[in-house]
Design a protein around this motif. Structure first.
Motif, short mmCIF file in Angstrom:
data_model
loop_
_atom_site.label_atom_id
_atom_site.label_comp_id
_atom_site.label_asym_id
_atom_site.label_seq_id
_atom_site.Cartn_x
_atom_site.Cartn_y
_atom_site.Cartn_z
N UNK A 72 -86.22 59.65 28.42
CA UNK A 72 -87.11 59.33 27.32
C UNK A 72 -87.16 57.81 27.16
N UNK A 73 -88.12 57.36 26.37
CA UNK A 73 -88.27 55.94 26.09
C UNK A 73 -87.81 55.67 24.66
N UNK A 74 -86.99 54.66 24.48
CA UNK A 74 -86.54 54.26 23.15
C UNK A 74 -86.92 52.81 22.91
N UNK A 75 -87.53 52.56 21.76
CA UNK A 75 -87.80 51.18 21.36
C UNK A 75 -86.50 50.52 20.91
N UNK A 76 -86.28 49.31 21.37
CA UNK A 76 -85.11 48.57 20.96
C UNK A 76 -85.56 47.24 20.37
N UNK A 77 -84.61 46.32 20.21
CA UNK A 77 -84.93 45.02 19.61
C UNK A 77 -86.02 44.31 20.39
N UNK A 78 -86.70 43.42 19.71
CA UNK A 78 -87.77 42.60 20.29
C UNK A 78 -88.94 43.42 20.77
N UNK A 79 -89.11 44.61 20.18
CA UNK A 79 -90.27 45.45 20.46
C UNK A 79 -90.39 45.83 21.94
N UNK A 80 -89.25 46.02 22.61
CA UNK A 80 -89.29 46.39 24.02
C UNK A 80 -88.81 47.82 24.21
N UNK A 81 -89.52 48.56 25.03
CA UNK A 81 -89.10 49.91 25.34
C UNK A 81 -88.07 49.89 26.45
N UNK A 82 -87.15 50.83 26.38
CA UNK A 82 -86.15 51.01 27.42
C UNK A 82 -86.06 52.49 27.76
N UNK A 83 -85.77 52.78 29.02
CA UNK A 83 -85.66 54.15 29.49
C UNK A 83 -84.22 54.62 29.36
N UNK A 84 -84.04 55.79 28.74
CA UNK A 84 -82.73 56.40 28.56
C UNK A 84 -82.70 57.74 29.29
N UNK A 85 -81.47 58.21 29.56
CA UNK A 85 -81.28 59.51 30.20
C UNK A 85 -80.14 60.24 29.51
N UNK A 86 -80.32 61.54 29.24
CA UNK A 86 -79.26 62.38 28.68
C UNK A 86 -79.08 63.60 29.58
N UNK A 87 -77.84 64.03 29.75
CA UNK A 87 -77.52 65.18 30.58
C UNK A 87 -77.33 66.43 29.70
N UNK A 88 -77.71 67.58 30.21
CA UNK A 88 -77.51 68.84 29.50
C UNK A 88 -76.10 69.36 29.76
N UNK A 89 -75.40 69.72 28.70
CA UNK A 89 -74.04 70.23 28.87
C UNK A 89 -74.04 71.75 28.99
N UNK A 90 -72.84 72.34 29.03
CA UNK A 90 -72.73 73.79 29.23
C UNK A 90 -73.28 74.60 28.07
N UNK A 91 -73.43 73.96 26.90
CA UNK A 91 -73.97 74.64 25.73
C UNK A 91 -75.48 74.47 25.60
N UNK A 92 -76.08 73.78 26.56
CA UNK A 92 -77.52 73.57 26.51
C UNK A 92 -77.95 72.38 25.68
N UNK A 93 -77.01 71.51 25.30
CA UNK A 93 -77.34 70.33 24.51
C UNK A 93 -77.45 69.11 25.43
N UNK A 94 -78.33 68.20 25.06
CA UNK A 94 -78.49 66.95 25.81
C UNK A 94 -77.63 65.89 25.13
N UNK A 95 -76.63 65.42 25.85
CA UNK A 95 -75.58 64.61 25.25
C UNK A 95 -75.39 63.29 26.01
N UNK A 96 -74.68 62.39 25.37
CA UNK A 96 -74.27 61.12 25.94
C UNK A 96 -75.44 60.37 26.60
N UNK A 97 -76.49 60.12 25.86
CA UNK A 97 -77.61 59.37 26.45
C UNK A 97 -77.19 57.95 26.81
N UNK A 98 -77.68 57.51 27.93
CA UNK A 98 -77.37 56.16 28.39
C UNK A 98 -78.65 55.47 28.83
N UNK A 99 -78.72 54.18 28.57
CA UNK A 99 -79.85 53.41 29.05
C UNK A 99 -79.79 53.30 30.56
N UNK A 100 -80.93 53.45 31.22
CA UNK A 100 -81.00 53.30 32.66
C UNK A 100 -81.19 51.81 32.94
N UNK A 101 -80.08 51.10 32.98
CA UNK A 101 -80.10 49.64 33.00
C UNK A 101 -80.83 49.07 34.21
#
Length: 323
Positions: A201-230
């Motif tokens: 997904x895309x998240x807006x951060x400081x200075x009005x810039x979008x950054x791409x993030x990624x979250x993994x699905x866990x065994x319970x079906x939740x998307x957790x520990x999102x990290x910016x794709x640096x």
């Protein structure tokens, strides 16, 4: 993410003032088995994988080493308003997309076809999602059973939603938040991998810039520990991704230097899905002087679905690699 009108015409995210956390996550639950809902198509077997289309001889439809050709509008999808955000099932027989009219008219539509070689039937609004006029940028798993999209909350901004169904041809239900918006956060442009294991997904951060993030699905079906794709970030903005079925190539929008317009489609690759992407390049032949976004890549890598948004109504386009 630079001004309000293009945001609502094509889902460029509203800016925020600081980096914020992911916030609480809500489990993505499957629909209850056997629920009836008035779908009018024959259900498909949700356990049967959707294979990439082949040519008549059973071989690949393109040479994956050749560049895409010039994009052409997707037949039957163009109107006098904006169409963007194409997302398809793995067999390419069902498409979801965003139609935007005016400054606040985001609606998600759906269309089907019987073969990749014919046009889609006339699209219909996915009315069971509710909140018509505030829905944007759909993404769907390869089996067509889990739909993600961005919803605009007039008070809190954009949040990512998930709707599921038990079989193709039925309505979606079990509509839940995937990410509850933290103070000031704007999460848009969801892209779920075909197997549902990762959510970009895309998240807006400081200075009005979008950054791409990624979250993994866990065994319970939740998307957790999102990290910016640096490795995809620049000093400009990035938004909207499309990842190939093997997870080894990504297409993304960026306003970095070296493009042709306000935002262009770039690509990067990696050797295995645990590596960082590298070798970032501008995708030839597909960009314009306006805003160009990638949305979905066919499992065989032969077709890139994208959109271009500018002064004229945006259209869903398809770029195809030659044989």
């Amino acid at each position: 993410m630079r001004r309000l009108a293009p945001l609502l015409l094509g889902l460029s995210a509203v800016a925020c003032n600081a980096v914020v956390g992911w916030g609480d996550l809500t489990r993505v639950r499957a629909s209850a088995e056997g629920e009836e809902d008035g779908g009018d198509e024959e259900p498909t077997d949700p356990q049967k994988p959707d294979a990439a289309p082949k040519d008549d001889a059973g071989g690949p439809r393109c040479d994956p080493n050749k560049p895409f050709g010039a994009p052409v509008p997707l037949a039957g999808m163009s109107t006098s308003v904006h169409e963007t955000g194409a997302a398809l099932t793995g067999d390419e027989l069902e498409i979801f997309f965003q139609r935007t009219s005016g400054l606040d008219g985001g609606t998600i539509l759906r269309a089907t076809r019987t073969s990749i070689d014919v046009d889609f039937d006339p699209p219909q609004e996915v009315t069971e999602l509710g909140t018509s006029g505030l829905l944007y940028s759909p993404s769907v798993t390869a089996d067509g059973l889990s739909l993600f999209y961005a919803q605009l909350d007039p008070q809190k901004g954009f949040r990512i939603m998930n709707a599921t169904r038990t079989t193709r041809g039925r309505q979606f239900d079990r509509i839940l938040d995937v990410a509850r918006i933290a103070a000031g956060a704007e999460d848009t442009f969801p892209f779920v991998t075909g197997d549902g294991r990762a959510l970009f997904f895309t998240r807006d951060i400081a200075a009005k810039r979008g950054r791409i993030f990624r979250a993994e699905r866990d065994d319970l079906g939740e998307y957790v520990q999102p990290k910016q794709v640096d490795e995809l970030a620049s000093s400009a903005a990035e938004e909207s991704v499309a990842v190939t079925a093997d997870g080894l190539r990504v297409f993304f929008g960026s306003s970095r230097a070296g493009g042709l317009g306000e935002m262009d489609i770039w690509t990067a690759r990696r050797d295995k899905d645990t590596d960082a992407w590298s070798n970032i390049e501008l995708v030839p032949n597909v960009n314009t002087a306006e805003t160009d976004w990638p949305h979905w890549v066919s499992p065989d890598g032969c077709r890139l679905y994208l959109s271009s948004v500018g002064a004229q109504p945006g259209d869903i386009k398809i770029a195809t690699r030659p044989r």
